[in-house]
Design a protein around this motif. Sequence first.
Motif, PDB file in Angstrom:
ATOM      1  N   HIS A  98     152.605  -8.965  71.020  1.00 58.79           N
ATOM      2  CA  HIS A  98     152.619 -10.219  70.274  1.00 58.79           C
ATOM      3  C   HIS A  98     151.884 -10.099  68.942  1.00 58.79           C
ATOM      4  O   HIS A  98     152.344 -10.645  67.928  1.00 58.79           O
ATOM      5  CB  HIS A  98     151.992 -11.344  71.100  1.00 58.79           C
ATOM      6  N   ALA A 102     153.531 -11.140  65.403  1.00 59.90           N
ATOM      7  CA  ALA A 102     152.948 -12.144  64.517  1.00 59.90           C
ATOM      8  C   ALA A 102     152.751 -11.586  63.111  1.00 59.90           C
ATOM      9  O   ALA A 102     152.974 -12.280  62.111  1.00 59.90           O
ATOM     10  CB  ALA A 102     151.621 -12.633  65.088  1.00 59.90           C
ATOM     11  N   HIS A 168     155.628 -22.375  70.356  1.00 59.99           N
ATOM     12  CA  HIS A 168     155.388 -20.928  70.463  1.00 59.99           C
ATOM     13  C   HIS A 168     153.903 -20.611  70.595  1.00 59.99           C
ATOM     14  O   HIS A 168     153.522 -19.529  71.045  1.00 59.99           O
ATOM     15  CB  HIS A 168     155.994 -20.181  69.267  1.00 59.99           C
ATOM     16  N   GLN A 169     153.034 -21.569  70.208  1.00 56.06           N
ATOM     17  CA  GLN A 169     151.599 -21.329  70.309  1.00 56.06           C
ATOM     18  C   GLN A 169     151.123 -21.322  71.751  1.00 56.06           C
ATOM     19  O   GLN A 169     150.013 -20.868  72.042  1.00 56.06           O
ATOM     20  CB  GLN A 169     150.837 -22.379  69.500  1.00 56.06           C
ATOM     21  N   ASN A 174     149.819 -15.422  73.309  1.00 54.46           N
ATOM     22  CA  ASN A 174     149.440 -16.050  72.046  1.00 54.46           C
ATOM     23  C   ASN A 174     147.933 -16.274  71.990  1.00 54.46           C
ATOM     24  O   ASN A 174     147.313 -16.610  72.995  1.00 54.46           O
ATOM     25  CB  ASN A 174     150.172 -17.387  71.889  1.00 54.46           C
TER      26      ASN A 174
END
Length: 254
Positions: A98, A102, A168-169, A174
């Motif tokens: 991830h 990001a 998505h957070q 995350n």
Amino acid sequence: MRFDIITLFPELFASLLTSGITRRAYEGGLVDVRLWNPRDHAEGNYRRVDDRSFGGGPGMVMLAEPLFKTLTAIRAERNEAEPAPLVLFSPIGKVLRHTAVAQWSQSAGAVLLCGRYEGVDQRFIDQYVDQQISLGDFVLSGGEIAAMALLDAVARLQPGVLNDEGSHQLDSFNPALDGLLDCPHYTRPEVWQGHAVPAELMSGHHAHIERWRREQSLRLTVQHRPELLHQAREEGRLSRQDEIFLKNLPISGE
């Protein structure tokens, strides 16, 4: 951002770019995807892009020259002061996580090379590839699926792509979840095949609901991805309440 994909099978990307919620990113130009087939830059009547490996052995190897000419055409069209990195999907690459996704979502993009057959002539890799990425310890027929995974992961992080801006957070891995796994989710009906939705979610008490979700996230992570929990603890992202819950969590099998 712009991603140029070098692939012998550009048709494989059609569904990705035109279906599902992430198509908003492609149609709206948030993620500009351009497909390049090395056969268009190969020589001869057969537009050959591969040949047998020196030293013998099964399988074919992608030729360096058609790839070089394809890359040259891409560089000319992008016309960037700082050339975008050339990324190859391969088993020796760093596993995509991830954090890297990001970072890519905030970048100007890249050139993605989808290998096929037994791989790519090592001289091209040594000369032009800037980074190698892997999806995990298994082998695919080509890099297209890996490229689509990266594109999809990046596209869903773009503003306005998901219906809920903040959804998505709360994804697994995350930072908003401290890098832990997401909690379980439930929807209607309240009882299905004799199994009821957890009472905490039906309580209407937001603080209790958030605590239940946090504890389920901790439970799943310690059961399935304990290394993520260890990292969160080392980085000081677990609260005293988290640690108390984990201390009292029954050991699997008890």
